[in-house]
Scaffold this motif. Structure first.
Motif, PDB file in Angstrom:
ATOM      1  N   ILE A 150      -5.703  -1.428   5.921  1.00 59.70           N
ATOM      2  CA  ILE A 150      -4.989  -1.020   4.703  1.00 59.70           C
ATOM      3  C   ILE A 150      -3.606  -0.492   5.055  1.00 59.70           C
ATOM      4  O   ILE A 150      -2.621  -0.780   4.357  1.00 59.70           O
ATOM      5  CB  ILE A 150      -5.817   0.041   3.949  1.00 59.70           C
ATOM      6  CG1 ILE A 150      -7.094  -0.594   3.414  1.00 59.70           C
ATOM      7  CG2 ILE A 150      -5.002   0.652   2.810  1.00 59.70           C
ATOM      8  CD1 ILE A 150      -8.041   0.374   2.744  1.00 59.70           C
ATOM      9  N   SER A 151      -3.494   0.261   6.167  1.00 59.15           N
ATOM     10  CA  SER A 151      -2.174   0.754   6.585  1.00 59.15           C
ATOM     11  C   SER A 151      -1.247  -0.411   6.906  1.00 59.15           C
ATOM     12  O   SER A 151      -0.047  -0.371   6.609  1.00 59.15           O
ATOM     13  CB  SER A 151      -2.316   1.681   7.800  1.00 59.15           C
ATOM     14  OG  SER A 151      -3.046   2.842   7.464  1.00 59.15           O
ATOM     15  N   ASN A 152      -1.788  -1.467   7.516  1.00 60.89           N
ATOM     16  CA  ASN A 152      -0.975  -2.654   7.792  1.00 60.89           C
ATOM     17  C   ASN A 152      -0.470  -3.290   6.498  1.00 60.89           C
ATOM     18  O   ASN A 152       0.686  -3.715   6.401  1.00 60.89           O
ATOM     19  CB  ASN A 152      -1.775  -3.673   8.595  1.00 60.89           C
ATOM     20  CG  ASN A 152      -1.939  -3.265  10.048  1.00 60.89           C
ATOM     21  OD1 ASN A 152      -1.128  -2.509  10.583  1.00 60.89           O
ATOM     22  ND2 ASN A 152      -3.003  -3.745  10.690  1.00 60.89           N
ATOM     23  N   PHE A 153      -1.354  -3.365   5.496  1.00 60.73           N
ATOM     24  CA  PHE A 153      -0.926  -3.935   4.206  1.00 60.73           C
ATOM     25  C   PHE A 153       0.125  -3.067   3.535  1.00 60.73           C
ATOM     26  O   PHE A 153       1.069  -3.577   2.929  1.00 60.73           O
ATOM     27  CB  PHE A 153      -2.136  -4.114   3.279  1.00 60.73           C
ATOM     28  CG  PHE A 153      -2.937  -5.349   3.568  1.00 60.73           C
ATOM     29  CD1 PHE A 153      -2.316  -6.587   3.669  1.00 60.73           C
ATOM     30  CD2 PHE A 153      -4.316  -5.281   3.734  1.00 60.73           C
ATOM     31  CE1 PHE A 153      -3.060  -7.741   3.931  1.00 60.73           C
ATOM     32  CE2 PHE A 153      -5.050  -6.425   3.997  1.00 60.73           C
ATOM     33  CZ  PHE A 153      -4.432  -7.655   4.098  1.00 60.73           C
ATOM     34  N   ILE A 154      -0.039  -1.753   3.630  1.00 59.67           N
ATOM     35  CA  ILE A 154       0.980  -0.853   3.053  1.00 59.67           C
ATOM     36  C   ILE A 154       2.306  -1.075   3.749  1.00 59.67           C
ATOM     37  O   ILE A 154       3.368  -1.165   3.114  1.00 59.67           O
ATOM     38  CB  ILE A 154       0.525   0.618   3.169  1.00 59.67           C
ATOM     39  CG1 ILE A 154      -0.717   0.869   2.299  1.00 59.67           C
ATOM     40  CG2 ILE A 154       1.651   1.562   2.749  1.00 59.67           C
ATOM     41  CD1 ILE A 154      -1.319   2.252   2.483  1.00 59.67           C
ATOM     42  N   GLY A 155       2.271  -1.164   5.071  1.00 58.90           N
ATOM     43  CA  GLY A 155       3.497  -1.423   5.817  1.00 58.90           C
ATOM     44  C   GLY A 155       4.115  -2.760   5.442  1.00 58.90           C
ATOM     45  O   GLY A 155       5.337  -2.889   5.307  1.00 58.90           O
ATOM     46  N   SER A 156       3.271  -3.783   5.262  1.00 60.86           N
ATOM     47  CA  SER A 156       3.782  -5.099   4.871  1.00 60.86           C
ATOM     48  C   SER A 156       4.421  -5.052   3.482  1.00 60.86           C
ATOM     49  O   SER A 156       5.455  -5.682   3.254  1.00 60.86           O
ATOM     50  CB  SER A 156       2.631  -6.121   4.883  1.00 60.86           C
ATOM     51  OG  SER A 156       2.100  -6.260   6.168  1.00 60.86           O
ATOM     52  N   TRP A 157       3.784  -4.305   2.583  1.00 58.58           N
ATOM     53  CA  TRP A 157       4.345  -4.217   1.227  1.00 58.58           C
ATOM     54  C   TRP A 157       5.720  -3.570   1.261  1.00 58.58           C
ATOM     55  O   TRP A 157       6.672  -4.050   0.645  1.00 58.58           O
ATOM     56  CB  TRP A 157       3.399  -3.420   0.323  1.00 58.58           C
ATOM     57  CG  TRP A 157       3.793  -3.487  -1.124  1.00 58.58           C
ATOM     58  CD1 TRP A 157       3.370  -4.383  -2.044  1.00 58.58           C
ATOM     59  CD2 TRP A 157       4.711  -2.628  -1.808  1.00 58.58           C
ATOM     60  NE1 TRP A 157       3.945  -4.153  -3.270  1.00 58.58           N
ATOM     61  CE2 TRP A 157       4.793  -3.067  -3.150  1.00 58.58           C
ATOM     62  CE3 TRP A 157       5.472  -1.526  -1.436  1.00 58.58           C
ATOM     63  CZ2 TRP A 157       5.586  -2.446  -4.104  1.00 58.58           C
ATOM     64  CZ3 TRP A 157       6.280  -0.905  -2.374  1.00 58.58           C
ATOM     65  CH2 TRP A 157       6.328  -1.374  -3.694  1.00 58.58           C
ATOM     66  N   PHE A 158       5.827  -2.448   1.987  1.00 62.77           N
ATOM     67  CA  PHE A 158       7.120  -1.770   2.081  1.00 62.77           C
ATOM     68  C   PHE A 158       8.134  -2.635   2.829  1.00 62.77           C
ATOM     69  O   PHE A 158       9.334  -2.595   2.537  1.00 62.77           O
ATOM     70  CB  PHE A 158       6.976  -0.411   2.770  1.00 62.77           C
ATOM     71  CG  PHE A 158       6.474   0.663   1.847  1.00 62.77           C
ATOM     72  CD1 PHE A 158       7.222   1.060   0.750  1.00 62.77           C
ATOM     73  CD2 PHE A 158       5.261   1.285   2.074  1.00 62.77           C
ATOM     74  CE1 PHE A 158       6.769   2.056  -0.091  1.00 62.77           C
ATOM     75  CE2 PHE A 158       4.810   2.282   1.237  1.00 62.77           C
ATOM     76  CZ  PHE A 158       5.549   2.671   0.143  1.00 62.77           C
ATOM     77  N   ALA A 159       7.676  -3.426   3.798  1.00 61.96           N
ATOM     78  CA  ALA A 159       8.594  -4.305   4.514  1.00 61.96           C
ATOM     79  C   ALA A 159       9.132  -5.392   3.598  1.00 61.96           C
ATOM     80  O   ALA A 159      10.294  -5.810   3.711  1.00 61.96           O
ATOM     81  CB  ALA A 159       7.884  -4.940   5.719  1.00 61.96           C
ATOM     82  N   CYS A 160       8.278  -5.861   2.675  1.00 62.20           N
ATOM     83  CA  CYS A 160       8.715  -6.905   1.744  1.00 62.20           C
ATOM     84  C   CYS A 160       9.655  -6.365   0.673  1.00 62.20           C
ATOM     85  O   CYS A 160      10.681  -6.964   0.354  1.00 62.20           O
ATOM     86  CB  CYS A 160       7.499  -7.554   1.088  1.00 62.20           C
ATOM     87  SG  CYS A 160       6.535  -8.605   2.194  1.00 62.20           S
ATOM     88  N   TYR A 161       9.280  -5.230   0.095  1.00 57.15           N
ATOM     89  CA  TYR A 161      10.015  -4.728  -1.078  1.00 57.15           C
ATOM     90  C   TYR A 161      10.839  -3.485  -0.792  1.00 57.15           C
ATOM     91  O   TYR A 161      11.630  -3.058  -1.629  1.00 57.15           O
ATOM     92  CB  TYR A 161       9.029  -4.409  -2.211  1.00 57.15           C
ATOM     93  CG  TYR A 161       8.187  -5.584  -2.610  1.00 57.15           C
ATOM     94  CD1 TYR A 161       8.739  -6.667  -3.275  1.00 57.15           C
ATOM     95  CD2 TYR A 161       6.824  -5.634  -2.294  1.00 57.15           C
ATOM     96  CE1 TYR A 161       7.958  -7.765  -3.621  1.00 57.15           C
ATOM     97  CE2 TYR A 161       6.035  -6.725  -2.635  1.00 57.15           C
ATOM     98  CZ  TYR A 161       6.606  -7.780  -3.303  1.00 57.15           C
ATOM     99  OH  TYR A 161       5.837  -8.856  -3.645  1.00 57.15           O
ATOM    100  N   GLY A 162      10.658  -2.928   0.409  1.00 58.68           N
ATOM    101  CA  GLY A 162      11.373  -1.702   0.727  1.00 58.68           C
ATOM    102  C   GLY A 162      12.884  -1.813   0.732  1.00 58.68           C
ATOM    103  O   GLY A 162      13.568  -0.940   0.207  1.00 58.68           O
ATOM    104  N   PRO A 163      13.469  -2.885   1.335  1.00 62.65           N
ATOM    105  CA  PRO A 163      14.933  -2.924   1.414  1.00 62.65           C
ATOM    106  C   PRO A 163      15.617  -2.831   0.056  1.00 62.65           C
ATOM    107  O   PRO A 163      16.540  -2.040  -0.126  1.00 62.65           O
ATOM    108  CB  PRO A 163      15.199  -4.271   2.100  1.00 62.65           C
ATOM    109  CG  PRO A 163      13.975  -4.540   2.908  1.00 62.65           C
ATOM    110  CD  PRO A 163      12.844  -3.981   2.100  1.00 62.65           C
ATOM    111  N   SER A 164      15.170  -3.649  -0.897  1.00 58.59           N
ATOM    112  CA  SER A 164      15.828  -3.612  -2.214  1.00 58.59           C
ATOM    113  C   SER A 164      15.528  -2.314  -2.935  1.00 58.59           C
ATOM    114  O   SER A 164      16.387  -1.767  -3.640  1.00 58.59           O
ATOM    115  CB  SER A 164      15.376  -4.803  -3.056  1.00 58.59           C
ATOM    116  OG  SER A 164      13.973  -4.762  -3.261  1.00 58.59           O
ATOM    117  N   LEU A 165      14.295  -1.788  -2.749  1.00 58.49           N
ATOM    118  CA  LEU A 165      13.947  -0.535  -3.425  1.00 58.49           C
ATOM    119  C   LEU A 165      14.684   0.643  -2.801  1.00 58.49           C
ATOM    120  O   LEU A 165      15.113   1.563  -3.508  1.00 58.49           O
ATOM    121  CB  LEU A 165      12.431  -0.300  -3.338  1.00 58.49           C
ATOM    122  CG  LEU A 165      11.550  -1.295  -4.100  1.00 58.49           C
ATOM    123  CD1 LEU A 165      10.085  -1.022  -3.826  1.00 58.49           C
ATOM    124  CD2 LEU A 165      11.839  -1.211  -5.594  1.00 58.49           C
TER     125      LEU A 165
END
Length: 204
Positions: free
Chosen positions: A44-59
């Motif tokens: 789950i931590s990996n998925f959280i990291g992946s989500w932030f990696a995908c959407y983090g820059p623009s957010l």
């Protein structure tokens, strides 16, 4: 039947976005709870990291900081998800983005409803005008029919008067013929009387 514990990317991302939409920061604990206690903390931590990696820059570019300016940083990675400040800022930005998208969808939906209402009003107006035109045409047809009936009645009355006049004339003609026949008989009788008188005068 064994319980399915395997989760995929779409499941994890949907759970993360559901948590963020409630204004909460996604952690492996509440994400796992959102998934029905499925998935191990590392996964789950990996998925959280992946989500932030995908959407983090623009957010992150839209995330507010203490100075009121957008934060500019490198995209968060799995290791950076332990940064409470960064996650909080990203969560706030994600929530704002979700709310903005929801507001945009609601606005588009409202525009669709307004357009449908306007089209319906136009159709109702057009139908009302068609009904009014039909009623006027129907009224004109009724008046024309009434005039036809009136003309027919007048013609029938005129015919009845003509028939009555003809009957009266036939009766008068019959009476005149009878009077003529009587006058002819009287004339013949007067002729016979005149002849007898003439003969008597001759004898005398």
């Amino acid at each position: 039947m064994p319980r399915v514990t395997r989760i995929d990317r779409s499941d994890a991302f949907a759970a993360i976005e559901s948590i963020i939409s409630r204004g909460e920061a996604p952690t492996h604990i509440n994400v796992r709870a959102e998934l029905g206690q499925r998935g191990s903390p590392p996964v789950i931590s990996n998925f959280i990291g992946s989500w932030f990696a995908c959407y983090g820059p623009s957010l992150l570019e839209r995330a507010p900081t203490e100075g009121g300016q957008p934060a500019v940083s490198t995209p968060p990675t799995l290791g950076a998800t332990s940064d409470g400040g960064t996650i909080a800022a990203l969560t706030a930005a994600a929530l704002m983005e979700i709310q903005r998208s929801a507001a945009a969808r609601e606005e588009a939906h409202q525009r669709t409803i307004d357009a449908a209402k306007q089209e319906l009003a136009q159709q109702q107006q057009a139908l009302h005008e068609q009904i009014k035109a039909f009623e006027l045409q129907q009224q004109g047809s009724k008046e024309h029919i009434d005039r036809c009936y009136s003309d027919r009645d007048a013609a029938l009355q005129e015919r009845d008067r003509a028939l009555a006049d003809a009957a009266n004339l036939r009766q008068a003609l019959g009476e005149s013929k009878a009077q003529l026949a009587m006058m002819q008989r009287q004339l013949e009788q007067l002729g016979d009387l005149a002849a007898r008188i003439s003969r008597l005068e001759t004898k005398s």
